[in-house]
Write a protein that holds these residues in place. Structure first.
Motif, short mmCIF file in Angstrom:
data_model
loop_
_atom_site.label_atom_id
_atom_site.label_comp_id
_atom_site.label_asym_id
_atom_site.label_seq_id
_atom_site.Cartn_x
_atom_site.Cartn_y
_atom_site.Cartn_z
N ARG A 1 61.23 32.47 60.55
CA ARG A 1 60.58 33.60 61.28
C ARG A 1 61.17 34.85 60.91
NH1 ARG A 1 57.68 29.99 61.19
NH2 ARG A 1 56.77 28.70 62.88
N LEU A 2 60.40 35.33 59.93
CA LEU A 2 60.60 36.57 59.25
C LEU A 2 60.97 37.67 60.22
CD1 LEU A 2 59.11 36.76 55.79
CD2 LEU A 2 61.37 35.67 56.59
N TRP A 3 59.94 37.80 61.36
CA TRP A 3 60.00 39.11 62.13
C TRP A 3 60.84 38.83 63.05
CZ3 TRP A 3 58.81 43.37 60.46
CH2 TRP A 3 58.68 44.65 61.17
N ASP A 4 61.20 37.57 63.72
CA ASP A 4 62.11 37.32 64.73
C ASP A 4 63.34 37.85 64.24
OD1 ASP A 4 60.12 36.20 65.88
OD2 ASP A 4 60.99 34.11 66.01
N ALA A 5 63.69 37.43 62.95
CA ALA A 5 65.03 37.90 62.27
C ALA A 5 65.25 39.64 62.27
CB ALA A 5 65.27 37.52 60.90
N VAL A 6 64.04 40.05 61.71
CA VAL A 6 64.18 41.46 61.87
C VAL A 6 64.28 42.41 63.14
CG1 VAL A 6 62.79 43.61 61.33
CG2 VAL A 6 62.54 41.70 59.50
N GLU A 7 63.54 41.84 64.23
CA GLU A 7 63.57 42.40 65.32
C GLU A 7 65.15 42.20 65.93
OE1 GLU A 7 59.27 42.11 67.21
OE2 GLU A 7 60.62 40.68 67.85
N ALA A 8 65.60 41.03 65.74
CA ALA A 8 67.21 40.74 66.26
C ALA A 8 67.99 41.41 65.49
CB ALA A 8 67.44 39.22 66.12
N TYR A 9 68.02 41.79 64.37
CA TYR A 9 68.98 42.76 63.67
C TYR A 9 68.72 44.26 64.00
CZ TYR A 9 71.57 39.95 60.20
OH TYR A 9 72.45 39.01 59.43
N LEU B 1 62.80 45.36 50.03
CA LEU B 1 61.94 46.10 50.95
C LEU B 1 62.36 47.37 50.36
CD1 LEU B 1 62.39 44.92 54.59
CD2 LEU B 1 60.59 44.44 52.94
N TYR B 2 63.18 47.76 49.34
CA TYR B 2 63.33 49.01 48.74
C TYR B 2 63.96 50.18 49.53
CZ TYR B 2 61.20 46.71 44.83
OH TYR B 2 60.84 45.66 43.77
N SER B 3 64.89 49.54 50.18
CA SER B 3 65.82 50.71 51.01
C SER B 3 67.11 50.45 50.31
CB SER B 3 66.30 50.51 52.38
OG SER B 3 66.70 51.78 52.97
N SER B 4 67.84 51.43 49.74
CA SER B 4 68.98 51.22 48.89
C SER B 4 70.13 52.27 49.44
CB SER B 4 68.88 51.18 47.47
OG SER B 4 68.31 52.18 47.04
N ALA C 1 54.63 41.58 69.27
CA ALA C 1 55.76 41.83 68.73
C ALA C 1 56.51 42.83 69.53
CB ALA C 1 55.52 42.55 67.39
N ALA C 2 57.81 42.85 69.53
CA ALA C 2 58.84 43.62 70.20
C ALA C 2 58.83 45.21 69.38
CB ALA C 2 60.13 43.25 70.67
N LEU C 3 58.64 44.98 68.03
CA LEU C 3 58.96 46.20 67.26
C LEU C 3 57.54 46.08 66.24
CD1 LEU C 3 62.57 46.11 66.12
CD2 LEU C 3 61.34 47.53 67.67
N GLY C 4 56.96 47.19 65.98
CA GLY C 4 55.98 47.35 65.03
C GLY C 4 56.43 47.59 63.65
N PRO C 5 55.62 47.43 62.67
CA PRO C 5 55.90 47.36 60.97
C PRO C 5 56.32 48.90 61.00
CG PRO C 5 53.71 47.37 61.49
CD PRO C 5 54.13 47.05 62.63
N ASP C 6 55.94 49.96 61.59
CA ASP C 6 56.26 51.33 61.53
C ASP C 6 57.70 51.52 61.54
OD1 ASP C 6 55.66 50.72 64.39
OD2 ASP C 6 56.23 52.76 64.65
N VAL C 7 58.56 50.44 62.34
CA VAL C 7 59.85 50.69 61.96
C VAL C 7 60.60 50.65 60.58
CG1 VAL C 7 60.20 49.85 64.31
CG2 VAL C 7 60.53 48.34 62.33
N LEU C 8 59.50 50.22 59.60
CA LEU C 8 60.21 50.11 58.36
C LEU C 8 60.11 51.41 57.36
CD1 LEU C 8 58.74 46.30 57.58
CD2 LEU C 8 61.14 47.13 58.26
N ASP C 9 59.27 52.21 58.36
CA ASP C 9 59.04 53.69 57.45
C ASP C 9 60.37 54.27 57.44
OD1 ASP C 9 56.38 52.88 57.02
OD2 ASP C 9 55.76 53.86 59.08
N ASP C 10 61.15 54.07 58.48
CA ASP C 10 62.74 54.87 58.63
C ASP C 10 63.52 54.21 57.53
OD1 ASP C 10 64.66 56.55 59.79
OD2 ASP C 10 65.42 54.43 60.14
N TRP C 11 64.20 54.96 56.75
CA TRP C 11 65.04 54.41 55.48
C TRP C 11 66.29 53.46 56.33
CZ3 TRP C 11 64.75 55.29 50.20
CH2 TRP C 11 65.96 54.75 49.39
N ASN C 12 66.97 54.04 57.17
CA ASN C 12 68.12 53.24 57.54
C ASN C 12 67.61 52.08 58.30
OD1 ASN C 12 69.47 55.42 56.63
ND2 ASN C 12 70.46 55.80 58.66
N THR C 13 66.61 52.29 59.13
CA THR C 13 65.97 51.04 59.64
C THR C 13 65.34 49.76 58.91
OG1 THR C 13 65.17 52.39 61.57
CG2 THR C 13 64.63 50.14 61.71
N ARG C 14 64.86 50.29 57.66
CA ARG C 14 64.40 49.35 56.76
C ARG C 14 65.74 48.82 55.96
NH1 ARG C 14 61.49 52.60 54.10
NH2 ARG C 14 62.48 52.85 52.11
#
Length: 375
Positions: free
Chosen positions: A336-344, A219-222, A271-284
């Motif tokens: 379930r990829l998005w389930d895992a993302v939302e949980a973390y 996802l290219y956050s490093s 979805a509890a979270l939208g894909p826009d959360v991935l636009d933030d470096w730390n959240t991603r």
């Protein structure tokens, strides 16, 4: 005073003022090592044409070449794994594969490496050889080993190093395996991104030694991590902050997506979270911990923009789209990829969204783990 000497002094002053260059030995190295010698083959600059990024060559006979060699910018030196500036007339639409890292980042990492006189260093990723030369100036040729996966890149770096009077041990090979013949090392520094810290690096670094590497994902956050090797063969440390980014090590590049699965079939929910959360470096970065082998793709289908996460290896995917102001996720495959993302992400936010500098990294025989402490 030669033109390049004046430029080196100016660069050193700029890096000192920016807080990257903090000690006299490294400042002396920047003032003495001519960066332009490592860019004699030219570099690429992005064109200003609309659309996907195209690259055009800048050669030593191009006006302003020397001055640009001493700016605090990364300069692309190879495209698509084999193409160098002299091979191109006009522009090229391919991805960069090697570069001369911006000097500010180079010296920041060398300072963060905390070397002392007499230390032996392994560098993973020789690149142009500029950072290798700085280490040779600081520690002496015999203390520096540098591994580069690309033989042509290593060869060009060797020529430039020799022209500057340096002769470190240069190795062509997979840097993820380190170089055990010259081990153990006091310090190990990595100039590419990695998904995980290899066990070989830990084994080849003496107890109490430091590994400095940028941990990344698809996802290219490093983030830049500094780990201290223990007597028990483990390594532990923290991130240093600064949103550091490097090209991924070539053996760890993401696989081709191939033929996409049937994205119209799968389990669907709000979805509890939208894909826009991935636009933030730390959240991603947190999301990436949950799905480290997932890739992100934007699609236009049925007149709408859809956001796809897909893990090719396990055959899992999550598709998100907006419907009447709500985000909908459809998931398929084994996980379930998005389930895992939302949980973390939800757990991280519940813990007060600690900054990445508060995360802890440990590398043991069982693998690598990244955790954070709650407030």
């Amino acid at each position: 005073m030669t033109d390049d000497k004046a430029l080196r002094l100016r660069l050193a002053e700029e890096l000192s003022a920016g807080g990257f260059l903090r000690t006299l030995p490294w400042r002396a190295a920047v003032e003495e090592v001519p960066r332009h010698e490592f860019l004699r083959g030219g570099f690429f600059e992005p064109s200003d044409t609309p659309g996907p990024t195209a690259w055009r060559p800048v050669m030593p006979d191009t006006a302003g070449w020397l001055e640009r060699c001493y700016t605090d910018h990364s300069l692309v030196t190879q495209i698509a794994g084999t193409i160098v500036p002299r091979d191109v007339r006009g522009e090229i639409l391919r991805a960069p594969t090697s570069s001369s890292t911006m000097p500010g980042l180079v010296v920041r990492m060398l300072e963060d490496l905390q070397v002392e006189d007499g230390h032996r260093v392994l560098e993973v990723g020789t690149g142009t050889g500029y950072s290798t030369a700085l280490m040779c100036h600081r520690l002496g040729d015999g203390s520096v080993t540098s591994v580069e996966v690309d033989g042509e890149v290593s060869g060009a770096a060797g020529v430039a190093l020799a022209a500057c009077g340096y002769s470190p041990r240069l190795v062509v090979g997979d840097g993820l395996a380190g170089h055990k013949d010259a081990a153990p090392y006091d310090r190990l520094v990595v100039t590419c991104g990695v998904l995980d810290v290899p066990a070989a690096w830990v084994a080849q670094t003496r107890p109490g030694g430091i590994i400095l590497a940028t941990l990344c994902g698809w996802l290219y956050s490093s983030e830049l991590a500094r780990l201290i090797v223990g007597r028990d063969g483990t390594a532990r440390g923290r991130f240093l902050g600064g949103q550091i980014s490097f090209m991924l090590a070539r053996p760890q590049q993401p696989p081709p997506l191939g033929v996409l699965p049937d994205l119209d079939r799968g389990e669907e929910r709000t979805a509890a979270l939208g894909p826009d959360v991935l636009d933030d470096w730390n959240t991603r970065f947190v999301a990436q911990l949950a799905v480290p082998r997932a890739q992100r793709v934007s699609l236009t289908r049925q007149g709408r923009t859809e956001h796809l996460l897909i893990d090719v290896a396990v055959g899992a995917w999550a598709l998100l789209y907006e419907d009447r102001g709500a985000w909908i996720v459809r998931q398929g495959g084994l996980d379930r990829l998005w389930d895992a993302v939302e949980a973390y992400v939800t757990r991280w936010r519940g813990d007060g969204s600690p900054p990445l500098e508060q995360f802890e990294i440990s590398v043991t025989a069982a693998g690598q783990t990244v955790t954070w402490a709650s407030h």
